[in-house]
Design an enzyme around this catalytic site. Structure first.
Site, PDB file in Angstrom:
ATOM      1  N   LYS A 224       0.811  -1.217   0.000  1.00  0.00           N
ATOM      2  CA  LYS A 224       0.000   0.000   0.000  1.00  0.00           C
ATOM      3  C   LYS A 224       0.846   1.269   0.000  1.00  0.00           C
ATOM      4  CE  LYS A 224      -4.370  -1.779   1.740  1.00  0.00           C
ATOM      5  NZ  LYS A 224      -5.403  -1.726   2.796  1.00  0.00           N
ATOM      6  N   ARG A 258      -3.589  -9.994   5.283  1.00  0.00           N
ATOM      7  CA  ARG A 258      -4.016 -10.033   3.877  1.00  0.00           C
ATOM      8  C   ARG A 258      -2.885  -9.514   2.998  1.00  0.00           C
ATOM      9  NH1 ARG A 258      -6.561  -6.580   0.142  1.00  0.00           N
ATOM     10  NH2 ARG A 258      -8.118  -7.602  -1.197  1.00  0.00           N
TER      11      ARG A 258
END
Length: 280
Positions: A224, A258
């Site tokens: 991210k 995740r």
């Protein structure tokens, strides 16, 4: 409070040690792997490799939730995810999650064999909470300030950690009132979803405080912008940062991590687990 297990319709997931959720995006525009797995054979091969590498859940998404992402029509999302869910469940004995915020997609995915519903909007869209209550599938509620298209415009909190915890308390109460069992709820603090760089790291540093909710914590930090912006790295060069974040999240109470890079993350978590076993 540490949650020891999560019960699915025909499987019990032991959460005594952190488990890995592998990301399988069947979208053309995901920020990291858009378009890679839109072919069913390619998606099956990717799923098989994840299983070999140590995944516990495969999370399938048909709509990008990156900042600025456009909405996807229901029929388009269904066409992307349902065949892949069916194929994976027919071929492999593995837990499958559907990453969606649409009630119609949740319904079809449950019928296709999905074991878990993963909703970035925490069942706030019309009909979603009733579908989950009806299916009684486990559900992951994620915190997000705003919507994907605008969430990074100007995120603001009085106290990001306490605001996230309060959000979950309210959503959990609504879910329970609708008939969703508390034991079926997972919480995800929503790294990168309506948070500044500093707010993301404040959450990560204090993520253990979410354990007061008494529910499993899912952490999704892989590749991210909170990693890219901190290290000045493009998406393809964020593995080291992602692994560091995964280990920190696990040390701070995450039961499910995740990720895009299953093998590397599994190695990192296995080292952490081995170390924890030797602590006296």
């Amino acid at each position: 409070m540490t949650v020891k297990q999560l019960t699915f319709k025909d499987h019990i997931l032991d959460l005594a040690t952190p488990k890995i959720m592998g990301i399988l995006n069947v979208t053309p525009d995901s920020f990291s792997d858009g378009g890679q797995f839109s072919n069913i054979d390619v998606a099956l091969a990717a799923a098989e490799q994840m299983i070999i590498d140590g995944v516990s859940i495969i999370d399938i998404g048909g709509e990008s939730t990156r900042p600025g992402a456009a909405d996807v029509a229901v029929n388009d999302e269904l066409a992307r995810v349902i065949p892949v869910i069916e194929a994976i469940k027919q071929r492999f004995d593995i837990l499958v999650s559907i990453d969606t915020s649409k009630a119609q997609v949740m319904t079809a995915a449950a019928s296709a064999g999905a074991d878990l519903i993963n909703d970035v909007r925490a069942l706030q869209n019309p009909g979603c909470i009733d579908i989950v209550a009806k299916t009684q599938l486990p559900v992951c509620l994620m915190h997000m300030q705003g919507l994907p298209r605008t969430m990074q415009d100007a995120p603001h909190y009085d106290d990001v950690l306490q605001d996230v915890i309060q959000f979950f308390k309210e959503r959990i109460k609504v879910c329970e009132q609708a008939g969703i069992q508390r034991k079926n709820i997972i919480v995800d603090p929503g790294y990168g979803f309506g948070k500044t760089l500093q707010q993301n790291y404040q959450l990560l540093a204090n993520q253990h405080e979410l354990q007061e909710l008494g529910l499993p914590i899912l952490a999704g930090i892989s590749r991210k912008s909170m990693i890219g912006n901190l290290l000045n790295r493009p998406v393809a060069e964020r593995l080291s940062g992602s692994l560091s974040a995964a280990v920190i999240a696990a040390m701070n109470g995450a039961s499910i991590i995740r990720v895009h890079d299953v093998k590397e993350t599994a190695d990192a978590i296995n080292v952490l687990n081995a170390t924890h076993k030797e602590i006296r």
